[in-house]
Motif scaffolding. Structure first.
Motif, PDB file in Angstrom:
ATOM      1  N   GLU A   1       0.832  -1.209   0.000  1.00 41.18           N
ATOM      2  CA  GLU A   1       0.000   0.000   0.000  1.00 41.18           C
ATOM      3  C   GLU A   1       0.865   1.257   0.000  1.00 41.18           C
ATOM      4  O   GLU A   1       0.585   2.211  -0.723  1.00 41.18           O
ATOM      5  N   ALA A   2       1.931   1.266   0.809  1.00 42.47           N
ATOM      6  CA  ALA A   2       2.821   2.429   0.859  1.00 42.47           C
ATOM      7  C   ALA A   2       3.502   2.651  -0.491  1.00 42.47           C
ATOM      8  O   ALA A   2       3.682   3.803  -0.919  1.00 42.47           O
TER       9      ALA A   2
ATOM     10  N   HIS B   1       3.197   5.937  -2.755  1.00 42.87           N
ATOM     11  CA  HIS B   1       4.409   6.611  -3.210  1.00 42.87           C
ATOM     12  C   HIS B   1       4.371   6.842  -4.731  1.00 42.87           C
ATOM     13  O   HIS B   1       4.700   7.927  -5.203  1.00 42.87           O
ATOM     14  N   LEU B   2       3.981   5.827  -5.472  1.00 48.35           N
ATOM     15  CA  LEU B   2       3.933   5.954  -6.929  1.00 48.35           C
ATOM     16  C   LEU B   2       2.845   6.913  -7.400  1.00 48.35           C
ATOM     17  O   LEU B   2       2.967   7.521  -8.459  1.00 48.35           O
ATOM     18  N   ARG B   3       1.778   7.039  -6.603  1.00 49.00           N
ATOM     19  CA  ARG B   3       0.656   7.904  -6.987  1.00 49.00           C
ATOM     20  C   ARG B   3       0.871   9.358  -6.576  1.00 49.00           C
ATOM     21  O   ARG B   3       0.053  10.209  -6.864  1.00 49.00           O
ATOM     22  N   SER B   4       1.977   9.640  -5.854  1.00 46.39           N
ATOM     23  CA  SER B   4       2.255  11.009  -5.434  1.00 46.39           C
ATOM     24  C   SER B   4       3.587  11.444  -6.029  1.00 46.39           C
ATOM     25  O   SER B   4       4.238  10.695  -6.725  1.00 46.39           O
ATOM     26  N   GLY B   5       3.994  12.637  -5.736  1.00 44.63           N
ATOM     27  CA  GLY B   5       5.284  13.119  -6.216  1.00 44.63           C
ATOM     28  C   GLY B   5       5.164  13.861  -7.536  1.00 44.63           C
ATOM     29  O   GLY B   5       4.076  14.191  -8.007  1.00 44.63           O
ATOM     30  N   ALA B   6       6.322  14.143  -8.146  1.00 43.73           N
ATOM     31  CA  ALA B   6       6.390  14.960  -9.363  1.00 43.73           C
ATOM     32  C   ALA B   6       5.744  14.272 -10.571  1.00 43.73           C
ATOM     33  O   ALA B   6       5.121  14.924 -11.399  1.00 43.73           O
TER      34      ALA B   6
ATOM     35  N   ALA C   1      -1.589   1.866 -11.322  1.00 45.89           N
ATOM     36  CA  ALA C   1      -1.477   1.346  -9.951  1.00 45.89           C
ATOM     37  C   ALA C   1      -2.271   0.061  -9.813  1.00 45.89           C
ATOM     38  O   ALA C   1      -1.816  -0.899  -9.186  1.00 45.89           O
ATOM     39  N   ARG C   2      -3.455   0.025 -10.401  1.00 43.51           N
ATOM     40  CA  ARG C   2      -4.270  -1.193 -10.328  1.00 43.51           C
ATOM     41  C   ARG C   2      -3.588  -2.366 -11.017  1.00 43.51           C
ATOM     42  O   ARG C   2      -3.750  -3.505 -10.607  1.00 43.51           O
ATOM     43  N   SER C   3      -2.830  -2.083 -12.072  1.00 45.38           N
ATOM     44  CA  SER C   3      -2.155  -3.182 -12.773  1.00 45.38           C
ATOM     45  C   SER C   3      -1.057  -3.801 -11.927  1.00 45.38           C
ATOM     46  O   SER C   3      -0.604  -4.905 -12.194  1.00 45.38           O
ATOM     47  N   TYR C   4      -0.613  -3.104 -10.879  1.00 47.82           N
ATOM     48  CA  TYR C   4       0.406  -3.641  -9.979  1.00 47.82           C
ATOM     49  C   TYR C   4      -0.211  -4.522  -8.899  1.00 47.82           C
ATOM     50  O   TYR C   4       0.490  -5.137  -8.120  1.00 47.82           O
ATOM     51  N   GLU C   5      -1.518  -4.556  -8.832  1.00 46.98           N
ATOM     52  CA  GLU C   5      -2.192  -5.343  -7.811  1.00 46.98           C
ATOM     53  C   GLU C   5      -2.237  -6.809  -8.228  1.00 46.98           C
ATOM     54  O   GLU C   5      -1.451  -7.240  -9.046  1.00 46.98           O
TER      55      GLU C   5
END
Length: 193
Positions: free
Chosen positions: A75-76, A80-85, A93-97
């Motif tokens: 989850e973290a 992390h991937l959904r935030s930042g520059a 992100a869903r494809s990583y699930e």
């Protein structure tokens, strides 16, 4: 002599050498074995390599090896991937699930449908739902003697009290615990007869 299975960590380690830090070699052997399994399922390198890169990114992000990961780490990582520059899109992100061997994402609905089919085929009570498996998993780990902290981490709970809510151990197990405790406490004075 029995040959080692491809992907065995013993094939990656030198014989008669004791590593002071074996975790990197074990992790590398695990990933190599996993890549071979994917290849044996006729997946192309163009599918396998991005998956390996994602595993390496996750390992770098957590600073942990795969056997140390928890659901909270996953989850973290997504947060992390959904935030930042340069945040990734929700669809990425869903494809990583949870992903099947054929690259399709397993939806909660498809998982539940598979559970319902299995439950009906087994002739089990219709009141049982997919979440019951979580209760059973925790109960079985406990009754098979796994340490409480291990069980708690397996299911991603922060507090042991949360894990305890899921536990439904049998009367037989409780009696065995009580008997073992009394034997430790009373020693030779303990007798069931």
């Amino acid at each position: 002599m029995v040959a080692e299975a491809p992907g065995s960590v013993r094939l990656a380690l030198a014989p008669n050498v004791v590593l002071l830090n074996p975790e990197p070699a074990v992790s590398s052997a695990m990933k190599e074995g996993w890549a071979r399994q994917q290849s044996a399922r006729f997946l192309q390198a163009s599918t396998i390599q991005p998956r390996l890169r994602l595993i390496q990114r996750f390992e770098d992000f957590t600073g942990l090896y795969p056997w140390q990961w928890t659901p909270a780490d996953g989850e973290a990582f997504i947060v992390h991937l959904r935030s930042g520059a340069k945040p990734i899109q929700l669809s990425t992100a869903r494809s990583y699930e949870v992903v099947t061997e054929r690259v399709g994402r397993m939806s909660p609905r498809s998982i539940n449908e598979a559970f319902v089919t299995a439950r009906q085929d087994a002739g089990l009570d219709e009141d049982l739902d997919l979440h019951c498996l979580r209760h059973s998993y925790i109960t079985h780990l406990t009754e098979f003697g796994y340490p409480a902290r291990f069980v708690q981490e397996q299911v991603g709970h922060t507090h042991a009290s949360t894990t305890a809510i899921y536990m439904g151990v049998s009367d037989e197990y409780r009696n065995q615990l009580l008997e073992a405790s009394l034997k430790r406490r009373l020693g030779d004075d303990w007798d069931l007869k």
